[in-house]
Design a protein around this motif. Structure first.
Motif, short mmCIF file in Angstrom:
data_model
loop_
_atom_site.label_atom_id
_atom_site.label_comp_id
_atom_site.label_asym_id
_atom_site.label_seq_id
_atom_site.Cartn_x
_atom_site.Cartn_y
_atom_site.Cartn_z
N THR A 49 0.83 -1.21 0.00
CA THR A 49 0.00 0.00 0.00
C THR A 49 0.87 1.26 0.00
O THR A 49 0.56 2.25 -0.65
CB THR A 49 -0.94 -0.01 1.22
OG1 THR A 49 -1.77 -1.17 1.14
CG2 THR A 49 -1.81 1.22 1.27
N GLN A 64 -7.69 0.45 -0.38
CA GLN A 64 -7.85 -0.86 0.28
C GLN A 64 -9.09 -0.85 1.15
O GLN A 64 -9.88 -1.78 1.15
CB GLN A 64 -6.60 -1.15 1.11
CG GLN A 64 -6.62 -2.50 1.75
CD GLN A 64 -5.27 -2.85 2.37
OE1 GLN A 64 -4.30 -2.13 2.25
NE2 GLN A 64 -5.24 -4.00 3.04
N ASP A 102 -6.01 -1.76 -5.12
CA ASP A 102 -5.48 -2.25 -3.84
C ASP A 102 -6.45 -3.25 -3.22
O ASP A 102 -7.47 -2.87 -2.66
CB ASP A 102 -5.24 -1.07 -2.89
CG ASP A 102 -4.27 -1.43 -1.77
OD1 ASP A 102 -3.97 -2.64 -1.61
OD2 ASP A 102 -3.80 -0.52 -1.06
N GLU A 103 -6.11 -4.53 -3.33
CA GLU A 103 -6.89 -5.62 -2.71
C GLU A 103 -8.38 -5.52 -2.99
O GLU A 103 -9.19 -5.54 -2.06
CB GLU A 103 -6.65 -5.64 -1.19
CG GLU A 103 -5.18 -5.73 -0.85
CD GLU A 103 -4.90 -6.60 0.37
OE1 GLU A 103 -5.81 -7.31 0.84
OE2 GLU A 103 -3.75 -6.58 0.84
#
Ligand code: ADP
Ligand code: MG
Lengths: 288, 237, 329
Positions: B44, B86, B162-163
């Motif tokens: 991140t 995220q 992000d994820e």
């Protein structure tokens, strides 16, 4: 000669700064523990003053003698305010929080006016007009007593937070209330405690002021902005920061007023506040 | 293929902690690159540096041949780098449609035009039936797709994801994989942080592995899955 | 397009409200009641102006009185020293105020939440101290608007409050229209995005500082118009009346009471708050007992604690409650 005047001014600034520190200690604690700005903090101080005044004029008891009683009453008031109002706005938008405490400020002033009239009151006790002369410098005895008292009270709060289990629990809640809650520290009780101690600190400051400062319903207005400044300079939530910042603000106010004229005192202090906030948003002594 | 993003010797420190250290890699136009690594590896943080949220402590980032190191995040969006978060960050007081319109306004401030493009992006992400809802009433999977639609509406050349598959059911993961492939078909490159291996392995053209802030391996998904250093990092987790 | 019907109803409500607002002062003829209506309109107008920055863009300023005061002082000074009509002076005040706002906002917008609010209080308080001690602008004594010829050209009316009422109504309508236009343009979307999720907003290419400055420039401009109007209505200003922090708080208060970030919230808030103030003052104010303060404060606290979304939020709740069975049946 001028050196003497400067020293005199400087020390007067330190003395009033110690009171500012004590008022700010309570404010910073409430802010640190639950991130709420208490606009009604000056009114806690006002109630402290009136408590001293009535106990003095009704029973002829000196403010210093009745101090423990005043502290208890203010502590209780802090708890009541928390239970009745603050508890319900913990998760409210910041704007609602601001207005709840702002409303309390007006409410307390209104109540004081209702019960005790808008008059100026003063306490004339045995040491009200006492003077201390030390190395050619002149000080009022009540101011000296207030300064010493403020140091003791601030020190007591510092000791409580840093040296007792309960204080450590309070500090843990301030750092991270969810983590503290997981460790078995009830956040709600810590919040209530912060309001109790915060109100009591302002109350002590009121008691110390009562023998040399006029007592009236709006007296808190003289201290609330300064207290905000001290809290911001010291770093939101820091007791020792508030102590040193209080002294700095007192000195800047008195010396600045001496140099530029007393009418600019507030502007000087607020300019310092803005400057520090913009250069170091975490406060003069706050952690980065 | 042309080099879209070139990261050289990138480092980011928080006080004494080196969250990223000496990271270098390249990303070609239209490519899907997977970025994996254990929790706290610095993925991140790397995203935040590329997207302009953090100022890198050292190293450079080039985008389309231009040095963009230390640009602000708004500038990055203008250049064509879009991201998702995220932890989803949708605009709570806006509807799903309005959320995406904010993204679309980057290229055209007209509200009508933004609405059209937002509708297209929502349709593409399978949220056409949700446009009037507030974002907070969506499921987790839908909120992720909303973030994706919002980022796509800015017409990026590079997407940082992000994820976006974390916490999804297997069938939702399947849909997400499909969506990313479609995005690639539009010529948009993707840099994807992913914990869900089944999600990233089949679609990545290239993989980068971080551990303790450093790049420990790089290669095709097949190479990565056999790499001893990578296995050690994951087993040691 | 099912949005059609509520829209017509809304337009009808607005037309009715406007008609009532136009006729009201012709029915209510006592000057003190007319003055009360003017106050409602004036605080509604500054509330709507405050709402642009504090409500839509979410930057809670508690120092907006600085802009109000700058507006009042600019138009009055131009009138006194250059004989410039307050109509022009008003615009000048708006522009001066916007410039000041941008200069202040530039550094202050780096601060977040409470810190920003406190900085704005500090700015306004400093301004009050400076104006109180600045002899060229009247110092603590204040300024009298010159006794010019009565009439619309100079915005001076001695014999009737009626013209002031219509000017206040006009200002409110202009400010509402500006707000409405902002709300519907990309700016409205950007402001709300910045308020909700600043990080996400900047990831979509929104420069936070730039658009917060846009918001404060617009907001301060309209706040200053309110200040100039106040100066003409009272024909007298001093730092205590046009630069006091309690006025800043009131601008925010009418907005939170009505509904933060909604177009008509401040209008409803001002109507309620000004009425409460007036009624409590008339009923208890003369006694000097503070009863008016107590009631006023109690209402503020109850609203803050129980109705954080204000009158508009409360109305929406009611509408939803009644809309549901209707939809089923
Ligand atoms: N803003 C920050 N301040 C301090 N430390 C941070 C910050 N952001 C991330 N870190 C630290 O950097 C390391 C990498 O974090 P992160 O990039 O979030 O890892 P990942 O996304 O791979 O799980 C962690 O140890 C984390 O605690
Ligand atoms: Mg991560």
């Amino acid at each position: 000669m001028t050196g003497e005047i400067l020293l005199q001014t400087l020390l007067s600034g330190v003395l009033i700064g110690l009171i500012y520190a004590l008022v700010a200690v309570g404010l910073t604690m409430i802010f640190g523990v639950m991130d709420i700005v208490n606009f009604a903090h000056g009114e806690f101080l006002m109630f402290g003053m009136y408590s001293s005044f009535w106990l003095f004029s009704l029973f002829a008891l000196d403010p210093l003698i009745t101090l423990p009683l005043t502290v208890l009453m203010l502590f209780a008031l802090g708890l009541v305010v928390y239970q009745l109002v603050i508890k319900r706005i913990i998760n409210a938008p910041p704007l609602s929080q601001i207005f709840a405490t702002f409303g309390m400020m007006i409410l307390f002033r209104g109540l004081a006016q209702f019960f005790w009239k808008p008059d100026f009151r003063t306490i004339e006790n045995s040491y009200s007009s006492g003077k201390v002369v030390f190395a050619g410098l002149h000080f009022g005895l009540p101011q000296i007593i207030a300064g010493v008292g403020a140091i003791l009270a601030t020190g007591a709060v510092w000791w409580f937070i840093n040296r007792t289990r309960l204080g450590a629990a309070l500090e843990a809640t301030a750092q991270d209330k969810d983590a503290a809650q997981l460790m078995g520290i009830p956040s709600q009780r810590m919040f209530a405690l912060a309001w109790g101690i915060g109100a009591a600190c302002a109350g002590v400051a009121g008691v110390l002021l009562s023998s040399f400062f006029p007592i009236f319903p709006e007296v808190g207005a003289n201290f609330i902005l300064i207290a905000f400044v001290v809290v911001a300079l010291g770093g939101f939530g820091s007791v020792s920061g508030a102590f040193w910042a209080g002294i700095i603000v007192g000195v800047v106010e008195v010396v600045g007023g001496f140099l530029l004229g007393p009418e600019y005192k507030m502007a000087i202090v607020l300019s310092l506040f803005l400057l520090v906030l913009l250069v170091r948003p975490q406060g003069l002594m706050g952690r980065a | 293929m042309s080099r879209l993003l070139v990261v050289e010797n990138l480092g980011k420190r928080f006080g004494g902690l080196a969250a990223n250290e000496a990271i270098s890699f390249e990303l070609q136009a239209g490519q899907i690159v997977g970025l994996i690594g254990p929790n706290g590896a610095g993925k991140t943080t790397l995203f935040n540096c590329i997207a302009g949220f953090y100022q890198p402590s050292e190293g450079t980032i080039h985008f389309l041949g231009k040095d963009i190191t230390g640009h602000a995040s708004a500038q990055m969006a203008h250049l064509g780098i879009a991201r998702t978060f995220q932890i989803v960050r949708s605009f709570g007081s806006l509807t799903v449609l309005e959320n995406v319109m904010v993204g679309a306004m980057l290229r055209n401030k007209g509200v009508g035009a933004a609405r059209e493009r937002a509708l297209a992006a929502l349709e593409f992400c399978g949220l056409a039936g949700r446009i009037a809802m507030t974002a907070s009433n969506l499921t987790v999977a839908e909120q992720r797709r909303l973030e994706l639609a919002r980022a796509l509406a800015t017409e990026p050349k590079l997407l940082l994801l992000d994820e976006i598959m974390a916490g999804l059911t297997p069938s939702e993961v399947h849909e997400a994989v499909h969506l990313i492939k479609e995005i690639q078909l539009r010529g948009i490159a993707c840099l994807i942080v992913e914990h869900v291996m089944e999600g990233i392995m089949p679609i990545a053209d290239h993989m980068i592995v971080l551990d303790y802030g450093r790049k420990i391996a790089e290669g095709t998904p097949a190479e990565i899955s056999r790499n001893p250093a990578v296995l050690a990092a994951y087993l040691g987790e | 397009m099912t949005a059609h019907r509520p829209n017509t109803r809304r337009n009808a409500t607005l037309a009715l409200a406007l008609a009532v607002a136009c006729i009201l002062p012709l029915v209510v003829t006592s000057p003190s009641h007319q003055n009360f209506l003017i106050l409602i309109l004036m605080f509604a107008q500054v509330g709507v102006a405050w709402n642009i920055l504090g409500g839509y863009a979410g930057q809670v300023s508690l120092g907006h009185v600085a802009f109000f005061g700058i507006g009042a002082y600019t138009s009055t000074m131009l009138f006194i020293h250059a004989g410039i009509s307050p109509w022009l002076g008003m615009l000048a005040g708006g522009l001066v105020s916007s410039c000041f706002a941008v200069a202040i906002g530039w550094p202050c917008f780096r601060l977040k939440g409470h810190y920003f609010s406190m900085a704005t209080i500090a700015v306004a308080e400093i301004l009050q101290v400076l104006f109180t001690n600045w002899e060229s602008v009247g110092g603590a004594v204040g300024l009298n608007v010159p006794l010019a010829e009565q009439g619309w050209a100079n915005m001076v009316f001695n014999t009737s409050k009626l013209p002031y009422y219509y000017i206040a109504l006009g200002l409110l309508i202009v400010t509402l229209l500006a707000n409405w236009a902002i709300e519907r343009s990309f700016l409205g979307y950007y402001f709300r995005a910045i308020k909700d999720e600043p990080d996400a907003a900047s990831s979509l290419g929104i420069s936070l500082t730039r658009y917060k400055l846009v918001a404060i420039a617009i907001s301060s401009f309209f706040t200053a118009l309110g200040g100039s109007f106040y100066a003409q209505k009272e024909l007298y200003i001093d730092p205590g009346s046009v630069l006091s922090t309690s006025l800043s708080i009131k601008m925010a208060l009418v907005t939170i009471l009505g509904g933060v970030g909604s177009l008509f919230g401040p209008v409803l808030g001002s109507t309620l708050l000004t009425s409460i103030e007036e009624v409590t003052r008339q009923a208890f104010g003369g006694s000097g007992m503070g009863t008016d303060l107590i009631l006023y404060a109690a209402i503020i606290i109850v609203v803050a604690v129980y109705y954080p979304t204000g009158i508009v939020g409360w109305l929406r709740q009611i509408r939803r409650r009644y809309a549901k069975p209707e939809a089923r049946g």
